[in-house]
Design a protein around this motif. Structure first.
Motif: not given
Lengths: 162, 380, 151, 395
Positions: D58, D123-132, D136-137, D139, D141
């Motif tokens: 990602l 940072t957006g890509g890393i934040s995407n690892m949090a559960d949707p 996700r809102k 994290q 990064g």
């Protein structure tokens, strides 16, 4: 590279890539979210194998690798265990929107939880400098609730009486 | 291979087109719990020592998709490593963990929910490079369309034969309780189904599917303790082709032939036509059943059409599971083939059992038009 | 305890992030020549003897560097393979049905994947001679050749 | 466990690390590192059997990128496996390459770690690892200030902040010696407080100056069987062991041990290391920020109290110190994420092989340790040595 290339135009392609998703809550997270939506209740899932609370509840407790089996209402009050004051705004990968800074995210150990199972959420206060580890907070529910984590708007710092 | 590795337990979810009731964690837990119980092990030293997972960040819409399932695969304060490719590649890697001497008992757990994203084409489109192949709209289905035309011309495979491949897949799938596409179809139904990427018809395409698979792999010493009917992995091979479709011999089997050669050499297979009792092919599209059969040496190069015509799939017990045409999600295609081989070699394949099966081969592929091919030989 | 699926439901969302891709010097040279001069460049391998479109810095057969061995190939060629795309996806450059073909340009050794535009997709055949139609507005990708048409 | 056969690292290569690699596309940047690693090993691509590839999809939004990257990794006609485990990816690639050679499946395996962070939003890509559905809102990064808070609570604000900055400056001094390093600011020790105060806060007391860079880059490490090492008469860094410790996705801040401490305890126990500070000659640590670098030093070395702070205060971790940490400049200097943990292994191997050039530590290196970090505090350690394992004795 040959010298002629040092002045060369280098092509770039900028775009937003997006794929729509249908996320399942599953039965465990689903039950947790439905309780928030319909009853403004925060339900933890307790695992009888080791007494651990899961919050938010998940399919499996990582420590015992067994399913949680007892639903227990916790909160809405709790104690702030850790917190981050975020000054760097990053895009929300679900919407692409960027949030105003600073804001505070906290790990709240809710009243009624035995042991440690902090729930991760936004923490608000009139004066964010008063947010400290160990501070008392309370869940504030959204008026319109839709069965998502935003049904808890945030945790609000409870100002200690002087 | 000096030492041997066995598969001691296998579990699969039912494959369905939309398992919306479960998060991926729930799907994976269903199968992990099952194999754990089969071998009676927990996680830790002398129990399950390591987990190899198989998933994909784009299908899961989640960076580090394996991070979401560490709790389910017992990776809390234990090791977990994710193979982001077809599940047959995860088998390849898990075997190396054991043969290296690093671990004795490994959990392999794979999942893929094709239904979660708007379409799997939107995921596979992103496998193409941003300047030369994405702009023209390529995805894995389009790439397969090009390969299907090249292959059918080279091997004399007809639209009728492809329809028969699908008909046969459904007949066997009806005997596989876990298969997704079990409804009977006729040759006419398939031939009347609309073209999607000529010469690929809608009926030739594996259905959108969700599912998860788990296995327990173990070293020879541990395998004997863990189960009565270990299935031994006796041969492994894989191979990549180059990327641009115009630079590949799409009608041929450059990478699959090499993968098969490596696996057969390791397993001591010298005549695949005669020495394999069970063959499982990851046929995402109907033409691939014949093309892969050529690559695996079940018939000669260019003989796929004649092989289908002569009843090769029945004679060589190809895809009694229904194959991938009966519906496995993309990443689980090859792993479901390995799982079926295990069931066949354990004599647990129910109504589709090949009597007295001793040796099986499973094939899986990753990437556009089978760029990466994996072959696993198994014996009981 | 098995959890009860009656509590399960779905939530619509998306995965969306900004990206910026760089073509690199070698591919940029190729794209700029398409855009500004309507010329199709190729790189040639001395060891492999192959003329490659799209271009690349290194040959993945011999690992020789190619980025300084440019030649021009023709804007005409022959269809060596094709498929007709009849399903719809948001990223597609044309409205289905449309043709994605492999086209061996005159002077090149390796066919390139591209679009063939025609009144009836049934008119496309292997062996068909085609000619590039260049885009009118800059797009900075291989779509500087908008598509090919029958020669 | 007992290792099936010995595996040695015989070649390392890295592309230039930078946030500006507009002149190469993804496979071309990879090939820079491939070419350097092959030259370092003195072999050709024909000698390589298998390629292990990894990055985080990602960050560039390329699905199964090993397919396109085949143009740069040279994997056409060869075997391969693609693995990815977040920030630990590079370390996982090294473990996998070791496993694939030790297993006997392959004699020569090339590990290829890659990231072109400039092409996506890190940072957006890393934040995407949090559960949707629940994180996700929230994290931000990989940014968190909790370690800083804990260190300040434990050691006092002035000392903790000074130590984190001293760590930062030492890494910068090391980066100055490494021509591959992405960032080197030539920070001066006398202005530590001013530098910190002038640097923008990211999260809590984690400031921009403490945080790693976002780099483009590729790293390639070539692993070979003992037979090949001897046949080719190569100087090898022998892989003695590796240990991977992951944990569940939710961070709960219990008093439990860190994954870093657990991975270290396990690998030391298996390899008879009782005093890591004495027995290990150099440590390449995945230090995404100075606060983490400082804290984790104590965890990896199993220290108590303030010993790790002292190690920084008394210059022990400097390249010419008693226990050099990150003579390469570490992750704060260069962080092409999917390659980063493999760079740690490469740098450790270079120290053992004596090929680190200007940042070679000025003492004999017999044992080197490399760490990887990713996911939710995942930890991977690899132990290298100038002597191969005595497998008969071990078994």
């Amino acid at each position: 590279m040959s010298e002629a290339n040092t002045e060369q135009e280098l092509i770039v392609s900028r775009q937003i890539l997006s794929i729509n998703q249908t996320f399942s809550t599953g039965p465990v997270m689903g039950r947790f979210l439905i309780e928030l939506r319909d009853n403004k209740r925060i339900m933890a899932l307790r695992c009888s194998a080791n007494g651990r609370y899961l919050l938010p509840p998940r399919e499996v407790d990582a420590m015992s690798v067994t399913e949680g089996d007892e639903w227990i209402e916790v909160g809405p009050g709790g104690t702030l265990r850790e917190y981050d004051v975020v000054y760097y705004a990053s895009p929300d990968p679900l919407t692409g929107e960027t949030r105003d800074v600073p804001y505070v995210i906290g790990w709240v150990n809710l009243d009624g939880v035995e042991g440690i199972a902090p729930l991760w959420h936004l923490v608000e206060a009139d004066d964010i400098s008063k947010i400290k580890t160990g501070a008392r907070v309370e869940a504030i529910f959204a008026e319109k609730r839709s069965g998502t984590m935003e049904d808890i708007k945030h945790f609000k710092l409870i100002e200690e009486e002087a | 291979m000096g030492k041997r590795v066995a598969i001691c337990a296998v579990a699969q979810t039912k494959y369905e087109s939309n398992k919306w009731q479960q998060r991926m964690q729930g799907l994976v837990w269903e199968v992990v719990k099952d194999v754990k119980e089969q071998v009676g092990l927990g996680f830790g030293p002398r129990e399950i020592e390591s987990s190899v997972t198989c998933s994909d960040d784009l299908f899961d819409a989640r960076t580090i998709s394996d991070n979401a399932i560490t709790d389910v695969v017992g990776a809390h304060f234990q090791g977990e490593e994710k193979v982001a490719a077809d599940g047959s590649q995860a088998v390849y890697y898990a075997v190396s963990q054991i043969l290296s001497g690093h671990h004795d008992v490994v959990l392999l757990a794979g999942h893929c929910k094709e239904s979660q994203g708007a379409s799997r084409n939107q995921v596979t489109h992103l496998a193409f490079d941003p300047f030369f192949t994405r702009p023209i709209g390529l995805d894995y289905l389009a790439a397969a369309g090009l390969q299907a035309r090249a292959y059918m011309a080279a091997s004399g495979v007809t639209d009728e034969q492809l329809a028969d491949v699908v008909v046969r897949s459904r007949q066997w799938a009806a005997k596989n309780p876990l298969a997704n596409a079990q409804d009977a179809v006729t040759r006419e139904d398939v031939m009347a189904s609309p073209m999607v990427a000529d010469p690929i018809r809608e009926g030739h395409v594996y259905p959108v599917s969700d599912g998860a698979i788990a296995m327990i792999l173990a070293s020879e010493e541990r395998a004997q303790e863990l189960c009565d009917n270990p299935v031994w992995i006796t041969g492994l091979g894989n191979c990549y082709d180059t990327f641009y479709l115009g630079e590949r011999e799409l009608e041929g089997n450059f990478s699959l032939s090499k993968a098969a050669e490596r696996a057969y050499k390791m397993a001591g297979v010298t005549d695949p036509k005669a020495e394999l009792d069970v063959v499982e092919i990851a046929d995402q599209y109907a033409y691939q059943q014949a093309q892969v059969a050529e690559g695996l040496g079940l018939c000669g190069a260019g003989e796929g059409g004649a092989w289908l015509e002569a009843g090769g799939p029945d004679a060589q017990n190809v895809n009694r599971s229904g194959g991938m045409l009966a519906g496995n999600p993309l990443l689980m295609g090859g792993l479901a083939r390995v799982a079926e081989c295990v069931l066949q070699l354990q004599g647990e394949a129910g109504d589709r059992q090949v009597a007295g099966a001793k040796r099986a081969v499973a094939q899986g592929s990753t990437g556009p038009a089978g760029q990466l091919q994996t072959v696993v030989v198994l014996e009981n | 305890m098995a959890h009860d699926n009656k509590y399960a439901y779905t939530i619509e969302g998306k995965m969306a992030l900004p990206y910026q891709y760089f073509a690199g010097a070698t591919s940029s040279k190729f794209i700029v020549a398409l855009r500004d001069e309507k010329k199709i460049l190729a790189v040639q391998g001395k060891q492999s003897g192959l003329t490659y479109v799209p271009p690349r810095q290194v040959c993945d057969r011999t690992f020789e560097h190619l980025e300084d061995n440019w030649v021009e190939v023709k804007d005409t060629g022959v269809v060596t393979n094709f498929t007709v795309i009849r399903y719809e996806e948001p990223y597609q450059p044309m409205k289905p049905p449309f043709v994605i073909a492999l086209i061996k340009l005159d002077g090149a050794d390796t066919p390139i994947a591209h679009l063939v535009s025609c009144d009836d997709v049934g008119d496309v055949a292997i062996g068909m001679r085609v000619k590039a139609v260049f885009a009118e507005e800059a797009v900075n990708t291989i779509l500087e050749i908008q598509h090919f048409v029958a020669e | 466990m007992s290792k099936n056969r010995n595996v040695g690292i015989i070649g390392c290569g890295m592309s230039k690390f930078s946030s500006h690699r507009e002149e190469v596309n993804q496979p071309e940047m990879i090939f820079e590192a491939v070419e350097e690693a092959l030259a370092d090993a003195g072999i050709t691509m024909d000698d390589v059997e298998c390629i292990v590839h990894g990055n985080m999809e990602l960050f560039e939004m390329v699905h199964q990128p090993d397919m396109w990257h085949a143009l740069g990794t040279g994997t056409r006609g060869k075997s391969g496996v693609r693995l990815t485990t977040g920030g630990t990816t590079g370390a996982t690639l090294a473990c996998a390459a070791d496993n694939l050679v030790a297993s006997g499946l392959h004699d020569v395996v090339m590990a290829v770690g890659f990231e072109k962070l400039q092409e996506g939003h890190t940072t957006g890509g890393i934040s995407n690892m949090a559960d949707p559905l629940w994180g996700r809102k929230l994290q931000a990064g990989a940014l968190t200030g909790t370690t800083a808070l804990q260190m300040i609570d434990k050691f006092g604000e002035e000392r903790a902040k000074a130590c984190a900055m001293k760590h930062r400056v030492i890494m910068d001094e090391h980066a100055a010696l490494n021509e591959k390093a992405h960032r080197c600011f030539n920070l001066e020790r006398s202005f530590i407080t001013e530098m910190m105060d002038a640097s923008p806060q990211l999260v809590g007391e984690l400031r921009m100056i403490h945080m790693c860079s976002q780099s483009d880059g590729a790293c390639v490490v070539i692993f070979a069987s003992e037979a090949k090492v001897e046949e080719w008469k190569k100087k090898a860094a022998w892989v003695h062991d590796h240990e991977t410790v992951h944990r569940e996705e939710s961070i709960i801040f219990t008093e439990e041990k860190t994954t870093h401490r657990v991975s270290a305890e396990r690998i030391y126990a298996r390899n008879g290391i009782t005093n890591p500070r004495e027995e290990i000659d150099v440590f390449e640590m995945y230090d995404p920020s100075s606060w983490w670098g400082l804290h984790w030093l104590g965890e990896f070395l199993l220290l108590d109290g303030d010993e790790h702070l002292q190690m920084v205060e008394n210059d022990e971790i400097c390249i010419n110190g008693k226990f050099p940490v990150n003579p390469s400049g570490g992750v704060v200097a260069s962080n092409p994420i999917g390659a980063t943990a493999l760079v740690r292994v490469a740098e450790a191997a270079m120290q053992v092989r004596g090929t680190a050039g200007k940042h070679q530590v000025p003492k004999p290196v017999h044992k080197a340790l490399a760490s990887g970090f990713g996911g939710t505090m995942w930890s991977t350690l690899m132990l290298l040595s100038d002597e191969k394992l005595n497998l008969e004795e071990a078994s």
